[in-house]
Design a protein around this motif. Sequence first.
Motif, PDB file in Angstrom:
ATOM      1  N   THR A  95       0.824  -1.245   0.041  1.00  0.00           N
ATOM      2  CA  THR A  95      -0.064  -0.092   0.164  1.00  0.00           C
ATOM      3  C   THR A  95       0.719   1.209   0.051  1.00  0.00           C
ATOM      4  N   PHE A  96       2.105   1.281   0.785  1.00  0.00           N
ATOM      5  CA  PHE A  96       2.619   2.411   0.841  1.00  0.00           C
ATOM      6  C   PHE A  96       4.143   2.603   0.142  1.00  0.00           C
ATOM      7  N   VAL A  97       4.538   1.453  -0.332  1.00  0.00           N
ATOM      8  CA  VAL A  97       5.843   1.511  -0.814  1.00  0.00           C
ATOM      9  C   VAL A  97       5.985   1.223  -2.300  1.00  0.00           C
ATOM     10  N   ASP A  98       6.556   1.994  -3.406  1.00  0.00           N
ATOM     11  CA  ASP A  98       6.471   1.697  -4.584  1.00  0.00           C
ATOM     12  C   ASP A  98       8.007   0.813  -4.847  1.00  0.00           C
ATOM     13  N   ASN A 177      10.283  10.498   8.203  1.00  0.00           N
ATOM     14  CA  ASN A 177       9.347  10.847   7.051  1.00  0.00           C
ATOM     15  C   ASN A 177       8.543   9.992   6.436  1.00  0.00           C
ATOM     16  N   SER A 178       8.805   8.617   6.892  1.00  0.00           N
ATOM     17  CA  SER A 178       8.239   7.460   6.447  1.00  0.00           C
ATOM     18  C   SER A 178       6.935   7.050   7.264  1.00  0.00           C
ATOM     19  N   VAL A 179       6.323   6.129   6.675  1.00  0.00           N
ATOM     20  CA  VAL A 179       5.291   4.942   7.597  1.00  0.00           C
ATOM     21  C   VAL A 179       6.295   4.346   8.362  1.00  0.00           C
ATOM     22  N   ASN A 206      -0.034  10.108  12.023  1.00  0.00           N
ATOM     23  CA  ASN A 206      -0.661   9.747  10.829  1.00  0.00           C
ATOM     24  C   ASN A 206       0.269   8.574  10.055  1.00  0.00           C
ATOM     25  N   ASN A 207       1.498   8.521  10.695  1.00  0.00           N
ATOM     26  CA  ASN A 207       2.261   7.630   9.952  1.00  0.00           C
ATOM     27  C   ASN A 207       2.594   6.332  10.718  1.00  0.00           C
ATOM     28  N   THR A 233      -6.018   6.972   8.398  1.00  0.00           N
ATOM     29  CA  THR A 233      -5.769   7.091   6.981  1.00  0.00           C
ATOM     30  C   THR A 233      -4.614   5.901   6.379  1.00  0.00           C
TER      31      THR A 233
ATOM     32  N   PHE B   3       0.337   9.038   2.530  1.00  0.00           N
ATOM     33  CA  PHE B   3       1.387   7.972   2.386  1.00  0.00           C
ATOM     34  C   PHE B   3       1.226   6.795   1.232  1.00  0.00           C
ATOM     35  N   GLU B   4      -0.003   6.863   0.667  1.00  0.00           N
ATOM     36  CA  GLU B   4      -0.481   5.883  -0.160  1.00  0.00           C
ATOM     37  C   GLU B   4       0.306   5.855  -1.589  1.00  0.00           C
ATOM     38  N   ARG B   5       0.892   4.904  -2.169  1.00  0.00           N
ATOM     39  CA  ARG B   5       1.177   4.826  -3.446  1.00  0.00           C
ATOM     40  C   ARG B   5       0.435   5.618  -4.451  1.00  0.00           C
ATOM     41  N   ILE B   8      -2.400   3.422  -5.872  1.00  0.00           N
ATOM     42  CA  ILE B   8      -3.434   2.934  -4.783  1.00  0.00           C
ATOM     43  C   ILE B   8      -4.283   4.177  -4.529  1.00  0.00           C
TER      44      ILE B   8
END
Lengths: 362, 362
Positions: A95-98, A177-179, A206-207, A233, B3-5, B8
């Motif tokens: 969901t969060f990492v390309d 800065n990341s999840v 929110n992360n 979120t 944070f979503e890609r 997504i």
Amino acid sequence: MKFERPNIQQMTGYAAGEQPQDEKTIKLNTNENPYPPSPVVDETIKRFTATSLRRYPPPTAAKFRSIAAKLHQVEENNIIATRGGDELLRLVITTFVDPGETIAMSEPTYSLYPVLAQIHNCPILKVPLEANWALNKDFIKKTNQAQAKLVLVVNPHAPSGHLLEPAEIKQLAELSNSVVLIDEAYVDFIDPARQYDCLSLVKEYNNLIFLRTLSKGYSLAGLRFGYGIGHETLISPIMNKTRDSYNLDLFSQQIATAALSDQNYASQTWHKVREQKQKLDQALITLGIKSAPSEANFLLATLNADLPMTAQQVYVALKQQHILVRYFDAPGLQDKLRITIGTAEENDQLISTIKRLFSSFQ
Amino acid sequence: MKFERPNIQQMTGYAAGEQPQDEKTIKLNTNENPYPPSPVVDETIKRFTATSLRRYPPPTAAKFRSIAAKLHQVEENNIIATRGGDELLRLVITTFVDPGETIAMSEPTYSLYPVLAQIHNCPILKVPLEANWALNKDFIKKTNQAQAKLVLVVNPHAPSGHLLEPAEIKQLAELSNSVVLIDEAYVDFIDPARQYDCLSLVKEYNNLIFLRTLSKGYSLAGLRFGYGIGHETLISPIMNKTRDSYNLDLFSQQIATAALSDQNYASQTWHKVREQKQKLDQALITLGIKSAPSEANFLLATLNADLPMTAQQVYVALKQQHILVRYFDAPGLQDKLRITIGTAEENDQLISTIKRLFSSFQ
């Protein structure tokens, strides 16, 4: 012709601990709770009917999430139920990492993390722990510098059992800065005197997302049930977009709901595990084997060079005696064994077997 | 901050059919088998113990795969067990398709396919079916031209029930440059007189994988259990690299093994479904509603313009009467309803309700 993607061709899969299905083996290798699940799990199985399996299950595990939200004093939309903690880890990456973006973790850590990163074709940043198993003092600086999109931290740490304080978790969320995923697979075994509780942070950051599992604390490794607690979120896109529809069968939803609602029983098992951990730690010390301070349901025991056998030799010899412990052939771990806390009888047998092994060298 | 890609953020999740948990609703919307699971499923539940859940489950579902291999006359390493067919679909994409590479399918098709492609950030090639729901006569040419890495074909087709012949499947495997997944979710309901059986093709073609599920044919939608049958070189990387470790809990492994071994019971339910399908088809025709020839456990019924209500109106009105059917607001399907074959009583109630609805317009 090979149809596999290049990154899949190049990688090696996750090596799980051995899972003999016999009852004879003393299994101290994959951190199961040594005590059986709550009696309400029994009752739930007895009431379960074949007919109820005919229809699709509740798609979002609403009942379980409601119980979990109450228990943790968060909202239902802060909770996602998953097929073990492993599914949550995969979904957070999806969901969060390309692909191509960095995933950061400490070294050593739960050995599944790098495998999941490789499947998603992501570079991995491994930041060495401090000598006492604490997070590297420059961890956040390094992960931010590497532009990590996801930071994976297991707390209590595996395989050492070292516990980060809530203030450290808060700082991770605040400065990253990341999840940030905090894998609390072993949280249930922490000494209550430590007053560890971080979940209210999900309202503030929110992360931040926490991973929980019923595999260890609730004696349900065979059920495959875990959950995530995070900012709404973060939970929402996993719940509504990337999760397999119907990711949880009806049986596991009912069993997990029953188990989680019997906090009284579960916490008795945690208390017993802590007692046994202390006894096992002491018994190992009498054999000259020291372990790191652990808030989990295992000990990371060091086999010093002055002992008659190496860690690997002890692992192999114990296995021949039908006692399984975990040996990691990895940097910094080759002189250690990770030993899951068993019942009093299992731990006694482990100790007497090691004693016998050592004495044959005298 | 989101944070979503990006892919997504842009996508919409899969819209599953409604799953009311009450017993009052007549559910003809998500293709469950209307008959309960085999009595051996009951017996397996009765023998199941809470204690057995304490340990991790067998990691590769070896017993189930052994039974499935015998049933289908293939080897165990041609079989992978998965959490429903959905997990297999996801894993095939994860293993064989790089993000950015094309996934091909017919249009319309199972509406989960494009969602899974979007999650993986892959362009989708949709090739329109012929008017009689057969595969486009240029399907293979078009998918090869688009350099598709994966072709997804559901057979019998959803939502029409149209059946491709084994020779057509063989040609797909022979001429496609990609991995070809044949989704046989509804295969059990095919009239035996059609002599449909394609599985031996996996020995011949290294790009072919079939999807099976216990959700429909074995009345176990609530269990989430499916499997793939494919060339060993396709099965192996899924099994050993991309699959979540412990993807299947102990309970579902035991139930699925029991259900699959009672072919006699299951095939009786398939026979009854076929009988009911014929009756329902005839009854709908008397109301002026024609369906496509279907080898699945559903009918795709067309509400012609000369009828008193549109497909959508009938869907809404039936829902008010606690009867659920499936309406797809999608090109080519807006004048149609997909109706799952129910029990004789359920089908009768559907017909009498539509009759009453129509008569109020006279």
